[in-house]
Scaffold this motif. Sequence first.
Motif, PDB file in Angstrom:
ATOM      1  N   VAL A 149       0.847  -1.196   0.000  1.00  0.00           N
ATOM      2  CA  VAL A 149       0.000   0.000   0.000  1.00  0.00           C
ATOM      3  C   VAL A 149       0.882   1.246   0.000  1.00  0.00           C
ATOM      4  CG1 VAL A 149      -1.855  -1.215   1.188  1.00  0.00           C
ATOM      5  CG2 VAL A 149      -0.162   0.052   2.518  1.00  0.00           C
ATOM      6  N   PRO A 150       0.371   2.380  -0.470  1.00  0.00           N
ATOM      7  CA  PRO A 150       1.161   3.612  -0.534  1.00  0.00           C
ATOM      8  C   PRO A 150       1.750   3.991   0.827  1.00  0.00           C
ATOM      9  CG  PRO A 150      -0.854   3.882  -1.780  1.00  0.00           C
ATOM     10  CD  PRO A 150      -0.980   2.575  -1.061  1.00  0.00           C
ATOM     11  N   GLY A 151       3.022   4.352   0.810  1.00  0.00           N
ATOM     12  CA  GLY A 151       3.700   4.800   2.020  1.00  0.00           C
ATOM     13  C   GLY A 151       4.192   3.690   2.920  1.00  0.00           C
ATOM     14  N   GLU A 152       3.977   2.425   2.539  1.00  0.00           N
ATOM     15  CA  GLU A 152       4.351   1.308   3.403  1.00  0.00           C
ATOM     16  C   GLU A 152       5.549   0.542   2.843  1.00  0.00           C
ATOM     17  OE1 GLU A 152       3.169   0.602   6.415  1.00  0.00           O
ATOM     18  OE2 GLU A 152       1.942   2.413   6.247  1.00  0.00           O
ATOM     19  N   GLU A 153       6.211  -0.193   3.751  1.00  0.00           N
ATOM     20  CA  GLU A 153       7.356  -1.020   3.378  1.00  0.00           C
ATOM     21  C   GLU A 153       6.923  -2.465   3.172  1.00  0.00           C
ATOM     22  OE1 GLU A 153       9.896  -0.379   6.708  1.00  0.00           O
ATOM     23  OE2 GLU A 153      10.866   1.371   5.808  1.00  0.00           O
ATOM     24  N   ALA A 154       7.800  -3.228   2.515  1.00  0.00           N
ATOM     25  CA  ALA A 154       7.523  -4.642   2.265  1.00  0.00           C
ATOM     26  C   ALA A 154       8.850  -5.357   2.025  1.00  0.00           C
ATOM     27  CB  ALA A 154       6.599  -4.802   1.059  1.00  0.00           C
ATOM     28  N   ASP A 155       8.764  -6.661   1.845  1.00  0.00           N
ATOM     29  CA  ASP A 155       9.928  -7.473   1.485  1.00  0.00           C
ATOM     30  C   ASP A 155       9.696  -8.119   0.133  1.00  0.00           C
ATOM     31  OD1 ASP A 155      11.719  -7.210   3.647  1.00  0.00           O
ATOM     32  OD2 ASP A 155      10.480  -8.542   4.865  1.00  0.00           O
ATOM     33  N   ILE A 156      10.701  -8.001  -0.742  1.00  0.00           N
ATOM     34  CA  ILE A 156      10.739  -8.864  -1.925  1.00  0.00           C
ATOM     35  C   ILE A 156      11.484 -10.125  -1.517  1.00  0.00           C
ATOM     36  CG2 ILE A 156      11.736  -9.147  -4.222  1.00  0.00           C
ATOM     37  CD1 ILE A 156      11.322  -6.166  -4.664  1.00  0.00           C
ATOM     38  N   VAL A 157      10.873 -11.269  -1.766  1.00  0.00           N
ATOM     39  CA  VAL A 157      11.458 -12.546  -1.347  1.00  0.00           C
ATOM     40  C   VAL A 157      11.792 -13.372  -2.590  1.00  0.00           C
ATOM     41  CG1 VAL A 157      11.198 -14.604   0.062  1.00  0.00           C
ATOM     42  CG2 VAL A 157      10.052 -12.473   0.740  1.00  0.00           C
ATOM     43  N   ILE A 158      13.074 -13.669  -2.755  1.00  0.00           N
ATOM     44  CA  ILE A 158      13.534 -14.544  -3.831  1.00  0.00           C
ATOM     45  C   ILE A 158      13.898 -15.885  -3.204  1.00  0.00           C
ATOM     46  CG2 ILE A 158      15.183 -14.885  -5.709  1.00  0.00           C
ATOM     47  CD1 ILE A 158      13.485 -12.458  -6.163  1.00  0.00           C
ATOM     48  N   THR A 159      13.328 -16.965  -3.735  1.00  0.00           N
ATOM     49  CA  THR A 159      13.609 -18.307  -3.221  1.00  0.00           C
ATOM     50  C   THR A 159      14.199 -19.158  -4.339  1.00  0.00           C
ATOM     51  OG1 THR A 159      11.809 -18.140  -1.612  1.00  0.00           O
ATOM     52  CG2 THR A 159      12.626 -20.347  -2.110  1.00  0.00           C
ATOM     53  N   ILE A 160      15.213 -19.924  -3.990  1.00  0.00           N
ATOM     54  CA  ILE A 160      15.867 -20.818  -4.956  1.00  0.00           C
ATOM     55  C   ILE A 160      15.798 -22.242  -4.442  1.00  0.00           C
ATOM     56  CG2 ILE A 160      18.110 -21.485  -5.925  1.00  0.00           C
ATOM     57  CD1 ILE A 160      18.757 -18.593  -6.269  1.00  0.00           C
ATOM     58  N   ASP A 161      15.325 -23.134  -5.312  1.00  0.00           N
ATOM     59  CA  ASP A 161      15.285 -24.565  -5.021  1.00  0.00           C
ATOM     60  C   ASP A 161      16.497 -25.204  -5.685  1.00  0.00           C
ATOM     61  OD1 ASP A 161      14.811 -27.261  -4.741  1.00  0.00           O
ATOM     62  OD2 ASP A 161      12.657 -27.102  -5.170  1.00  0.00           O
ATOM     63  N   ALA A 162      17.500 -25.555  -4.875  1.00  0.00           N
ATOM     64  CA  ALA A 162      18.757 -26.065  -5.425  1.00  0.00           C
ATOM     65  C   ALA A 162      18.577 -27.363  -6.191  1.00  0.00           C
ATOM     66  CB  ALA A 162      19.770 -26.264  -4.297  1.00  0.00           C
ATOM     67  N   SER A 163      17.553 -28.142  -5.838  1.00  0.00           N
ATOM     68  CA  SER A 163      17.346 -29.426  -6.522  1.00  0.00           C
ATOM     69  C   SER A 163      16.908 -29.246  -7.964  1.00  0.00           C
ATOM     70  CB  SER A 163      16.309 -30.262  -5.762  1.00  0.00           C
ATOM     71  OG  SER A 163      15.033 -29.631  -5.793  1.00  0.00           O
ATOM     72  N   LEU A 164      16.452 -28.033  -8.327  1.00  0.00           N
ATOM     73  CA  LEU A 164      15.979 -27.783  -9.686  1.00  0.00           C
ATOM     74  C   LEU A 164      17.009 -27.041 -10.545  1.00  0.00           C
ATOM     75  CD1 LEU A 164      12.298 -26.665  -8.913  1.00  0.00           C
ATOM     76  CD2 LEU A 164      13.135 -28.953  -9.530  1.00  0.00           C
ATOM     77  N   ILE A 165      18.160 -26.709  -9.963  1.00  0.00           N
ATOM     78  CA  ILE A 165      19.175 -25.982 -10.729  1.00  0.00           C
ATOM     79  C   ILE A 165      19.857 -26.943 -11.700  1.00  0.00           C
ATOM     80  CG2 ILE A 165      21.314 -24.660 -10.593  1.00  0.00           C
ATOM     81  CD1 ILE A 165      20.512 -23.763  -7.809  1.00  0.00           C
ATOM     82  N   PRO A 166      19.886 -26.613 -12.988  1.00  0.00           N
ATOM     83  CA  PRO A 166      20.556 -27.495 -13.959  1.00  0.00           C
ATOM     84  C   PRO A 166      22.037 -27.646 -13.640  1.00  0.00           C
ATOM     85  CG  PRO A 166      19.180 -25.861 -15.063  1.00  0.00           C
ATOM     86  CD  PRO A 166      19.245 -25.465 -13.623  1.00  0.00           C
ATOM     87  N   ALA A 167      22.571 -28.836 -13.894  1.00  0.00           N
ATOM     88  CA  ALA A 167      23.968 -29.126 -13.573  1.00  0.00           C
ATOM     89  C   ALA A 167      24.923 -28.213 -14.321  1.00  0.00           C
ATOM     90  CB  ALA A 167      24.275 -30.587 -13.885  1.00  0.00           C
TER      91      ALA A 167
END
Length: 271
Positions: free
Chosen positions: A221-239
Amino acid sequence: MKPLTWIRLFLFCVSAGQFRVVEARNLCAILQEKVDSLLNPPLMKQAEQILRFDKTVMDIGVLTEDDAPKAFRFMCTNVSGRTVQLTRVNTTCGCTAAEVCTGEILPGESKEIVLIYNPENHPGTIDTNAFVYLSSSDTAPVARLTLIGNVLPTADKWARYPYAMDKLRLKQNRVEFREVGSGRRSSERVLCGNSGNVPLRLSASGIPEFATFRTEPEVIVPGEEADIVITIDASLIPAEKGDSFAFPVIIEGVGGQPSDRTLNIMVNRIK
């Protein structure tokens, strides 16, 4: 083992332990003394008989973080009866810089030392020092110049968010995953805020299958703070990605060119 031997062994251990505690305390005291001597070195003896200052403490009043850097002038006079060599002026805070022409000061001659104070990102009490050194004393300063005062917080709530993506303000535009363990999910957060007048609902494009993007809360909402959350699943990362790699995340829901709303993600995998 005889009881007397046990007692002697116990007393030896206790005394050895006490010795180590005392030794550690003494070492900490020595280190603290060295730090204090660097931050607040003692002045040269009879310094006032060499350089005489019109003042050594200046109350610069109340500033705000929005103010431009300001210059404050100290004047000194060589009263020693001989030529002295001014070598440097050291400040104790990144908020303060010194301007002075080093070199000879003849008997009776005066010289100006200017301290420039920058209040940006330094809210609170001002108490900063600058130390003046002569060639005749490279370790003990001839004077301590002090600025005191107060800095009020900036009127711009978002000034501490240096990255702008339209109305979205961020603390950083780069995210690093230092240790992504094999088969595990890891998350990193970026503090952000909505500096506009309408709610923001963010998403991401170009994000790989092994990563997800979300905000907490979902709507900022206007004037408020938040978190951007990036999640990585290592089991899905190509070799073929290897142990270290990077990828961009383009944030949707705000205006601007893609290059202006990109988060750069760095990943380091461990096995």
